[in-house]
Design an enzyme around this catalytic site. Structure first.
Site, PDB file in Angstrom:
ATOM      1  N   ASN A   1       0.815  -1.235   0.000  1.00 42.72           N
ATOM      2  CA  ASN A   1       0.000   0.000   0.000  1.00 42.72           C
ATOM      3  C   ASN A   1       0.838   1.271   0.000  1.00 42.72           C
ATOM      4  O   ASN A   1       0.464   2.271  -0.576  1.00 42.72           O
ATOM      5  CB  ASN A   1      -1.026  -0.006   1.145  1.00 42.72           C
ATOM      6  CG  ASN A   1      -0.423  -0.214   2.499  1.00 42.72           C
ATOM      7  OD1 ASN A   1       0.649  -0.808   2.637  1.00 42.72           O
ATOM      8  ND2 ASN A   1      -1.088   0.265   3.527  1.00 42.72           N
TER       9      ASN A   1
ATOM     10  N   LYS B   1      12.253  -8.095   2.348  1.00 45.49           N
ATOM     11  CA  LYS B   1      11.377  -8.655   1.315  1.00 45.49           C
ATOM     12  C   LYS B   1      10.256  -7.648   1.133  1.00 45.49           C
ATOM     13  O   LYS B   1       9.360  -7.534   1.961  1.00 45.49           O
ATOM     14  CB  LYS B   1      10.783 -10.006   1.719  1.00 45.49           C
ATOM     15  CG  LYS B   1      10.020 -10.640   0.555  1.00 45.49           C
ATOM     16  CD  LYS B   1       9.000 -11.677   0.989  1.00 45.49           C
ATOM     17  CE  LYS B   1       7.703 -11.067   1.432  1.00 45.49           C
ATOM     18  NZ  LYS B   1       6.975 -10.273   0.418  1.00 45.49           N
ATOM     19  N   ALA B   2      10.374  -6.864   0.059  1.00 43.80           N
ATOM     20  CA  ALA B   2       9.302  -5.906  -0.225  1.00 43.80           C
ATOM     21  C   ALA B   2       8.198  -6.657  -0.977  1.00 43.80           C
ATOM     22  O   ALA B   2       8.352  -7.824  -1.330  1.00 43.80           O
ATOM     23  CB  ALA B   2       9.856  -4.751  -1.036  1.00 43.80           C
TER      24      ALA B   2
ATOM     25  N   GLU C   1       3.887  -3.722  12.753  1.00 38.27           N
ATOM     26  CA  GLU C   1       3.005  -2.614  12.346  1.00 38.27           C
ATOM     27  C   GLU C   1       1.819  -3.240  11.621  1.00 38.27           C
ATOM     28  O   GLU C   1       1.903  -3.527  10.432  1.00 38.27           O
ATOM     29  CB  GLU C   1       3.753  -1.692  11.382  1.00 38.27           C
ATOM     30  CG  GLU C   1       4.831  -0.866  12.017  1.00 38.27           C
ATOM     31  CD  GLU C   1       4.254   0.171  12.945  1.00 38.27           C
ATOM     32  OE1 GLU C   1       3.211   0.773  12.614  1.00 38.27           O
ATOM     33  OE2 GLU C   1       4.836   0.367  14.012  1.00 38.27           O
ATOM     34  N   LEU C   2       0.730  -3.461  12.351  1.00 36.84           N
ATOM     35  CA  LEU C   2      -0.352  -4.261  11.767  1.00 36.84           C
ATOM     36  C   LEU C   2      -1.582  -3.405  11.441  1.00 36.84           C
ATOM     37  O   LEU C   2      -1.526  -2.180  11.513  1.00 36.84           O
ATOM     38  CB  LEU C   2      -0.672  -5.417  12.719  1.00 36.84           C
ATOM     39  CG  LEU C   2       0.580  -6.238  13.109  1.00 36.84           C
ATOM     40  CD1 LEU C   2       0.228  -7.351  14.065  1.00 36.84           C
ATOM     41  CD2 LEU C   2       1.308  -6.782  11.901  1.00 36.84           C
TER      42      LEU C   2
ATOM     43  N   CYS D   1      -3.483   1.812   6.722  1.00 40.21           N
ATOM     44  CA  CYS D   1      -3.797   1.157   8.003  1.00 40.21           C
ATOM     45  C   CYS D   1      -4.417   2.134   9.007  1.00 40.21           C
ATOM     46  O   CYS D   1      -5.125   1.704   9.916  1.00 40.21           O
ATOM     47  CB  CYS D   1      -2.559   0.480   8.581  1.00 40.21           C
ATOM     48  SG  CYS D   1      -1.141   1.562   8.668  1.00 40.21           S
TER      49      CYS D   1
ATOM     50  N   GLU E   1     -11.229  -4.649   9.309  1.00 43.82           N
ATOM     51  CA  GLU E   1     -10.587  -3.550   8.584  1.00 43.82           C
ATOM     52  C   GLU E   1     -10.996  -3.593   7.112  1.00 43.82           C
ATOM     53  O   GLU E   1     -10.727  -4.585   6.424  1.00 43.82           O
ATOM     54  CB  GLU E   1      -9.073  -3.750   8.702  1.00 43.82           C
ATOM     55  CG  GLU E   1      -8.254  -2.731   7.964  1.00 43.82           C
ATOM     56  CD  GLU E   1      -6.754  -2.933   8.170  1.00 43.82           C
ATOM     57  OE1 GLU E   1      -6.325  -4.087   8.354  1.00 43.82           O
ATOM     58  OE2 GLU E   1      -6.031  -1.931   8.149  1.00 43.82           O
TER      59      GLU E   1
HETATM   60  P1  NAD Z   1      -2.188 -10.653   3.316  1.00 44.71           P
HETATM   61  O1  NAD Z   1      -2.533 -10.758   4.738  1.00 44.71           O
HETATM   62  O2  NAD Z   1      -2.051 -11.906   2.514  1.00 44.71           O
HETATM   63  O3  NAD Z   1      -0.800  -9.889   3.120  1.00 44.71           O
HETATM   64  C1  NAD Z   1      -0.453  -8.698   3.772  1.00 44.71           C
HETATM   65  C2  NAD Z   1       1.042  -8.471   3.487  1.00 44.71           C
HETATM   66  O4  NAD Z   1       1.803  -9.492   4.128  1.00 44.71           O
HETATM   67  C3  NAD Z   1       1.407  -8.599   2.008  1.00 44.71           C
HETATM   68  O5  NAD Z   1       2.412  -7.651   1.729  1.00 44.71           O
HETATM   69  C4  NAD Z   1       1.951 -10.013   1.855  1.00 44.71           C
HETATM   70  O6  NAD Z   1       2.930 -10.115   0.837  1.00 44.71           O
HETATM   71  C5  NAD Z   1       2.592 -10.236   3.189  1.00 44.71           C
HETATM   72  N1  NAD Z   1       2.567 -11.620   3.616  1.00 44.71           N
HETATM   73  C6  NAD Z   1       1.545 -12.488   3.543  1.00 44.71           C
HETATM   74  N2  NAD Z   1       1.875 -13.671   4.085  1.00 44.71           N
HETATM   75  C7  NAD Z   1       3.155 -13.537   4.509  1.00 44.71           C
HETATM   76  C8  NAD Z   1       4.064 -14.389   5.182  1.00 44.71           C
HETATM   77  N3  NAD Z   1       3.724 -15.628   5.556  1.00 44.71           N
HETATM   78  N4  NAD Z   1       5.304 -13.912   5.453  1.00 44.71           N
HETATM   79  C9  NAD Z   1       5.654 -12.659   5.121  1.00 44.71           C
HETATM   80  N5  NAD Z   1       4.838 -11.792   4.514  1.00 44.71           N
HETATM   81  C10 NAD Z   1       3.599 -12.226   4.217  1.00 44.71           C
HETATM   82  O7  NAD Z   1      -3.252  -9.764   2.653  1.00 44.71           O
HETATM   83  P2  NAD Z   1      -3.337  -8.783   1.417  1.00 44.71           P
HETATM   84  O8  NAD Z   1      -4.452  -9.237   0.556  1.00 44.71           O
HETATM   85  O9  NAD Z   1      -2.030  -8.494   0.749  1.00 44.71           O
HETATM   86  O10 NAD Z   1      -3.775  -7.494   2.196  1.00 44.71           O
HETATM   87  C11 NAD Z   1      -5.045  -7.546   2.819  1.00 44.71           C
HETATM   88  C12 NAD Z   1      -5.028  -7.143   4.217  1.00 44.71           C
HETATM   89  O11 NAD Z   1      -3.740  -6.867   4.722  1.00 44.71           O
HETATM   90  C13 NAD Z   1      -5.782  -5.852   4.351  1.00 44.71           C
HETATM   91  O12 NAD Z   1      -7.110  -6.135   4.617  1.00 44.71           O
HETATM   92  C14 NAD Z   1      -5.126  -5.148   5.471  1.00 44.71           C
HETATM   93  O13 NAD Z   1      -5.803  -5.482   6.658  1.00 44.71           O
HETATM   94  C15 NAD Z   1      -3.780  -5.759   5.589  1.00 44.71           C
HETATM   95  N6  NAD Z   1      -2.696  -4.850   5.224  1.00 44.71           N
HETATM   96  C16 NAD Z   1      -2.248  -4.041   6.195  1.00 44.71           C
HETATM   97  C17 NAD Z   1      -1.239  -3.150   5.903  1.00 44.71           C
HETATM   98  C18 NAD Z   1      -0.724  -2.214   6.944  1.00 44.71           C
HETATM   99  O14 NAD Z   1      -0.126  -1.220   6.594  1.00 44.71           O
HETATM  100  N7  NAD Z   1      -0.866  -2.505   8.220  1.00 44.71           N
HETATM  101  C19 NAD Z   1      -0.691  -3.115   4.636  1.00 44.71           C
HETATM  102  C20 NAD Z   1      -1.183  -3.996   3.665  1.00 44.71           C
HETATM  103  C21 NAD Z   1      -2.182  -4.872   3.981  1.00 44.71           C
END
Ligand code: NAD
Length: 478
Positions: free
Chosen positions: A151, A174-175, A249-250, A283, A380
């Site tokens: 994001n 890991k971006a 940072e969740l 977030c 969220e």
């Molecule tokens: P997701 O939960 O699959 O992934 C969130 C992030 O974590 C992604 O960047 C993904 O690459 C990474 N990720 C996932 N599994 C991982 C693992 N096992 N190890 C390391 N990294 C991992 O969901 P998504 O579809 O990408 O995003 C959806 C939800 O994630 C949103 O609803 C939001 O709540 C949350 N989110 C929060 C933030 C934040 O800034 N706190 C940012 C992005 C997404």
């Protein structure tokens, strides 16, 4: 692949490389494939970890003034490339170019701030009760494993890279595989500025594989993650099994309380501006709008008017103020939130359906009279949906605000300083804004409480997570 996107690669031990396995990077505004991001193998990850050991030894030995000068140089390079990096970000993530360019400039400033703050990682001498010299020092914790989402393609990686390098740590980051171009552009600035080989390593891969590998390695001393609460819990558990500290940072589900004495029109405009920035994929996005009954109608009217002024489109087009959702998953999630809310009796005032065009476009969406048990009030939304509900009793509104496991951001609007203080004390959140919707700044800490995580980014607290404290008691002998 198009010429104008970015060169994608893994950056390990000061060298760029590709990989056999790749994943497509999509432009969310056109659904066009922009490029292929290389996915690291376990052997690549081992190389990155070994490089981080050497990089840590080299980087921590660089005198602080030189370290700071290199980081300023990286910040200057990034500033000079803000147009290019902003365009890369818009193409891969969708946000309007002005937002993307602004993010690049902001993170360059955050890097400068962190670098300067590292000069002040003071220890202290403590008067001792005996003949010893008692002192405290702060030292870099060691190689960091960091994981960042899509994001804020510049903001999230930079928070971690800037803090780690300023503190004297090395880092394997890991971006996001969905926004790799921006991360590569950031890393190029550091490499050209003279950050030694191995101090900064960038990988992409299968997220679960990469995090399991990096966290399990004894080389990794700190785990830093930004992303969703479920993934944060998984990574924190893996790190906990090894007694490794984490910075988490969740997600959040920020309540907004608009009191009866607030200016409803001014509040609505400020909240709408914050709600629709980055298409709500933030977030700290205001996402549960609790408005006093006395000002509810005026607030809703002004909020809807602000939503109507949002111009949705390709972030590269002039005049666009909100881009597409960053990926198809968010589009599906938006549909589900709206269907659930309407099914439970909420009124759909604006938006609610994906736009009938190519790209992952979802319009500003306003729901009123939203029952508390709707999914959008409990989970969220991470998208441009604003549920608005009326309240009459401030304590009950605060109880609703605090009723979820989230505790990231909260917003309050009131003209009374006594009520403002009640909100400040009452909100269970790590980031509060009163009478506006403040964004994060380099000089102050951001971070959540409750399930929204622990550890801070920004401010002196941001650096603390990357340092260890040593107590030294030195008995002087001849
Ligand atoms: P997701 O939960 O699959 O992934 C969130 C992030 O974590 C992604 O960047 C993904 O690459 C990474 N990720 C996932 N599994 C991982 C693992 N096992 N190890 C390391 N990294 C991992 O969901 P998504 O579809 O990408 O995003 C959806 C939800 O994630 C949103 O609803 C939001 O709540 C949350 N989110 C929060 C933030 C934040 O800034 N706190 C940012 C992005 C997404």
């Amino acid at each position: 692949m198009t010429d104008t996107y970015a060169d994608l690669g893994l950056y390990i031990g000061g060298e760029w490389s590709g990989a056999e396995r790749t994943a497509s990077v999509l432009d969310p505004a056109t659904e066009e494939v922009l490029g292929q991001v290389p996915l690291a193998t376990p052997a690549d990850l081992d190389r990155a970890l070994e490089a981080a050991v050497d990089g840590f030894a080299r980087w921590r030995a660089v005198p602080i003034a030189e370290r700071v000068a290199i980081l300023h140089d990286a910040a200057d390079r990034l500033t000079a490339r803000a147009d290019h990096v902003g365009r890369v970000m818009t193409r891969e993530q969708g946000k309007p170019f002005a937002e993307a360019r602004g993010e690049v400039l902001r993170v360059a400033n955050a890097l400068r701030w962190d670098a300067e703050d590292a000069r002040r990682a003071y220890g202290r001498i403590i008067p001792s009760a005996d003949d010893t010299v008692l002192s405290v020092r702060h030292e870099p914790i060691g190689p960091v494993a960091a994981f960042t989402p899509w994001n804020f393609p510049a903001g999230s990686p930079m928070r971690k890279i800037a803090a780690a390098l300023s503190a004297g740590c090395s880092i394997v980051i890991k971006a996001s595989e969905e926004t790799p171009g921006t991360a590569c552009e950031l890393v190029r600035c550091f490499a050209e500025a003279g950050v030694p080989a191995g101090a900064l390593n960038l990988v992409f891969g299968e997220p679960a594989e990469v995090s399991a590998h990096l966290i399990a390695s004894p080389i990794t001393r700190l785990v830093a993650f930004t992303g969703s609460i479920p993934v944060g819990k998984l990574l924190a558990a893996a790190a906990g099994a090894q007694m490794k500290p984490c910075l988490m940072e969740l997600g959040g589900h920020a309540p907004v309380i608009v009191c009866a004495d607030a200016d409803p029109v001014a509040a609505a405009r400020k909240v709408a501006a914050a709600k629709f920035v980055n298409a709500g994929q933030v977030c700290t996005s205001p996402s549960r709008l609790l408005v006093h009954q006395d000002v509810y109608d005026e607030f809703v009217a002004a909020f809807v008017a602000a939503a109507d002024r949002v111009v949705v489109g390709n972030g590269l087009d002039a005049g666009v103020t909100m881009g597409p959702m960053a990926n198809q998953r968010r589009l599906k999630a938006m549909d589900e939130f709206v269907t659930d809310a309407v099914g439970r009796g909420a009124t759909l005032v604006r938006g609610g359906e994906r736009l009938d065009r190519r790209g992952f476009f979802f319009p500003p969406t306003v729901l009123t009279g939203v029952p508390d048990d709707c999914r959008v009030m409990c989970e969220e939304p991470f998208g441009p949906i604003a549920p608005i509900v009326a309240f009459t009793d401030l304590d009950a509104a605060l109880a609703t605000a605090n009723s979820l496991p989230y505790g990231l951001a909260a917003y309050g609007f009131t003209r009374s300083s006594a009520t403002a203080e009640r909100l400040i004390r009452g909100f269970e959140a790590g980031i509060l804004s009163i009478n506006h919707c403040g964004g994060s700044v380099p000089e102050a800490p951001s971070g959540g409480v409750k399930s929204s995580g622990y550890g801070k980014e920004g401010g002196p607290e941001g650096l603390e997570g990357y340092l260890v404290t040593k107590r030294i008691s030195h008995l002087l002998v001849d």
